[in-house]
Design an enzyme around this catalytic site. Structure first.
Site, PDB file in Angstrom:
ATOM      1  NE  ARG A 258       0.465 -27.995 -79.759  1.00  0.00           N
ATOM      2  CZ  ARG A 258       0.948 -28.431 -78.581  1.00  0.00           C
ATOM      3  NH1 ARG A 258       1.547 -29.588 -78.499  1.00  0.00           N
ATOM      4  NH2 ARG A 258       0.790 -27.699 -77.500  1.00  0.00           N
ATOM      5  CG  HIS A 262       4.209 -25.116 -79.429  1.00  0.00           C
ATOM      6  ND1 HIS A 262       3.086 -24.433 -79.823  1.00  0.00           N
ATOM      7  CD2 HIS A 262       5.251 -24.253 -79.563  1.00  0.00           C
ATOM      8  CE1 HIS A 262       3.439 -23.193 -80.170  1.00  0.00           C
ATOM      9  NE2 HIS A 262       4.741 -23.065 -80.019  1.00  0.00           N
ATOM     10  CE1 TYR A 271       1.564 -29.204 -73.569  1.00  0.00           C
ATOM     11  CE2 TYR A 271       3.938 -28.926 -73.313  1.00  0.00           C
ATOM     12  CZ  TYR A 271       2.818 -28.998 -74.125  1.00  0.00           C
ATOM     13  OH  TYR A 271       2.944 -28.888 -75.487  1.00  0.00           O
TER      14      TYR A 271
HETATM   15  C1  TPP Z   1       3.603 -11.914 -80.011  1.00  0.00           C
HETATM   16  C2  TPP Z   1       4.185 -13.254 -79.697  1.00  0.00           C
HETATM   17  N1  TPP Z   1       4.340 -13.628 -78.412  1.00  0.00           N
HETATM   18  C3  TPP Z   1       4.854 -14.843 -78.107  1.00  0.00           C
HETATM   19  C4  TPP Z   1       5.237 -15.707 -79.093  1.00  0.00           C
HETATM   20  C5  TPP Z   1       5.833 -17.077 -78.750  1.00  0.00           C
HETATM   21  N2  TPP Z   1       4.867 -18.140 -79.051  1.00  0.00           N
HETATM   22  C6  TPP Z   1       4.973 -18.858 -80.180  1.00  0.00           C
HETATM   23  S1  TPP Z   1       3.729 -19.941 -80.336  1.00  0.00           S
HETATM   24  C7  TPP Z   1       3.030 -19.518 -78.883  1.00  0.00           C
HETATM   25  C8  TPP Z   1       1.756 -20.156 -78.418  1.00  0.00           C
HETATM   26  C9  TPP Z   1       0.656 -20.058 -79.438  1.00  0.00           C
HETATM   27  O1  TPP Z   1      -0.471 -20.756 -79.017  1.00  0.00           O
HETATM   28  P1  TPP Z   1      -1.812 -20.739 -79.849  1.00  0.00           P
HETATM   29  O2  TPP Z   1      -2.155 -19.350 -80.254  1.00  0.00           O
HETATM   30  O3  TPP Z   1      -2.829 -21.474 -79.060  1.00  0.00           O
HETATM   31  O4  TPP Z   1      -1.456 -21.512 -81.186  1.00  0.00           O
HETATM   32  P2  TPP Z   1      -0.857 -22.981 -81.385  1.00  0.00           P
HETATM   33  O5  TPP Z   1       0.623 -22.853 -81.251  1.00  0.00           O
HETATM   34  O6  TPP Z   1      -1.449 -23.871 -80.351  1.00  0.00           O
HETATM   35  O7  TPP Z   1      -1.243 -23.383 -82.760  1.00  0.00           O
HETATM   36  C10 TPP Z   1       3.790 -18.511 -78.275  1.00  0.00           C
HETATM   37  C11 TPP Z   1       3.466 -17.886 -76.972  1.00  0.00           C
HETATM   38  C12 TPP Z   1       5.056 -15.276 -80.430  1.00  0.00           C
HETATM   39  N3  TPP Z   1       5.357 -16.062 -81.470  1.00  0.00           N
HETATM   40  N4  TPP Z   1       4.507 -14.060 -80.705  1.00  0.00           N
END
Ligand code: TPP
Length: 361
Positions: A258, A262, A271
């Site tokens: 990415r 985020h 970080y």
């Molecule tokens: C069930 C749930 N828990 C927590 C969140 C908050 N949250 C949004 S994005 C994220 C991280 C996601 O990381 P990843 O799966 O690696 O995908 P990326 O954002 O890097 O594309 C979190 C913890 C959420 N949206 N849904």
């Protein structure tokens, strides 16, 4: 064949186009015609322009929030281009390019991030479900769609995507396991962009690759260079053929990065080091894709300049239209959660209606 050759447990990763834009795996280079490649490339350029501009609009206070996709072009467009017309795409929240490729309009995507839920109301015939922000939930939705496709003998593959962090969530395991047990036509793309907000991949799982999680479901898994659109396309084509022929689901891990934050609420400098970002900027999927197109004689620097300008103007025009639509109606939240309102929703709807009638906001 591809899946046994590129066994994730043996740390194999499929690459066809390296970061210098050289073909390093000639026998696997897909035989895509000029029209398809130009379509894929133009969608990637338009997508990137729109992605960068969305971030700018949000910074100007004109867009509610946004989850940037820069760096994910190859992973998403390589996947979307390998799908058949009748297939379904079940997106997470970082699937903008794939949604665009599959027929969702830029106006709808912008409307959604602008904060207007009508942006989830796609045109008739567009086989994309609304964005799933709840991590992992899309895997169960996709499994369900794949199950329906199988029961109804529809020849439709359900394609879904999840992040690296998402593969540690329960719903990922439940949905993948269900699809494995019932041999469902499901293909899951893991966009391993190295971080789940500030949590690095290595702190989210002890597994050395995310593709090897397929072993637990008894299905094929393959890791590909996610910045190489040709590798993603080839792996996805094979995965979809496998799923369509009744052999069950496939897990494809695209290793990418990415390049942006985020979301617009995140500050990645807290970080990760700039030096790390610089390494990945050099592996940018668009640098090698552009070189490939120019080397093939399918694209020129002049066309690049003109198309970037055209995209910039188009994106600006679309956003002005979105800004002019204003806010969604609050009462629509109750009306359109299900096809018909449940008794509880009717009660909530009536309460809110009275509240608004009395001048509440
Ligand atoms: C069930 C749930 N828990 C927590 C969140 C908050 N949250 C949004 S994005 C994220 C991280 C996601 O990381 P990843 O799966 O690696 O995908 P990326 O954002 O890097 O594309 C979190 C913890 C959420 N949206 N849904």
């Amino acid at each position: 064949m591809l899946f046994s050759k590129y066994d994730p447990l043996k740390k194999k990763q499929l690459q066809i186009l390296n970061e210098k834009g050289e073909i390093v795996n000639k026998e696997l280079e897909p035989k895509l015609d000029k029209e398809t490649l130009v379509k894929m490339y133009k969608q990637a350029v338009l997508g990137r322009v729109a992605d960068i501009k969305a971030l700018q609009y949000q910074r100007q206070g004109r867009m509610l929030t946004y989850a940037p996709n820069r760096g994910h072009e190859a992973a998403q467009i390589g996947t979307a281009a390998a799908m058949a017309e009748q297939d379904w795409y079940i997106p997470g929240f970082r699937d903008f390019y794939a949604m665009l490729y599959r027929g969702v309009t830029l106006e709808q995507i912008y409307l959604y991030w602008y904060g207007n839920e009508w942006g989830s109301h796609f045109d008739e015939g567009v086989r994309v479900t609304p964005v799933n922000v709840i991590i992992g939930s899309q895997i169960n939705h996709a499994s369900g769609i794949a199950y329906a496709s199988k029961l109804m003998k529809k020849n439709e593959v359900a394609v879904t995507a999840i992040g690296d962090g998402g593969t540690s969530h329960g719903e990922f395991y439940e949905g993948m396991n269900f699809a494995g047990v019932f041999n469902l036509p499901l293909v899951t793309l893991v966009q391993n962009n190295q971080y789940a907000i500030s949590t690095p991949r290595a702190k989210a799982t002890k597994a050395e690759t995310l593709a090897q999680k397929a072993v637990a479901f008894g299905i094929p898994g393959i890791q590909v260079d996610g910045n190489d659109i040709l590798a993603v396309y080839v792996a996805m084509k094979e995965a979809m053929e496998h799923a369509r022929s009744g052999k069950g689901p496939v897990l494809v891990e695209a290793v990418t990065y990415r390049l942006g934050p985020h979301t617009t609420s995140d500050d990645p400098t807290l970080y990760r080091e700039d030096s790390e970002v610089e390494i990945w900027e050099k592996k940018d999927p668009m640098i090698r894709f552009k070189k490939y197109m120019i080397d093939k004689g399918y694209w020129t620097e002049e066309e690049q300049k003109a198309y970037e300008e055209e995209s910039d103007n188009y994106v600006g025009e679309v956003f002005r239209k979105v800004e002019a639509t204003g806010e969604a109606e609050l009462l629509d939240v109750f009306k359109y959660t299900y096809e018909e309102m449940t008794p509880q929703l009717i009660e909530q709807y009536e309460t809110h209606k009275k509240f608004l009638e009395k001048g509440g906001k």
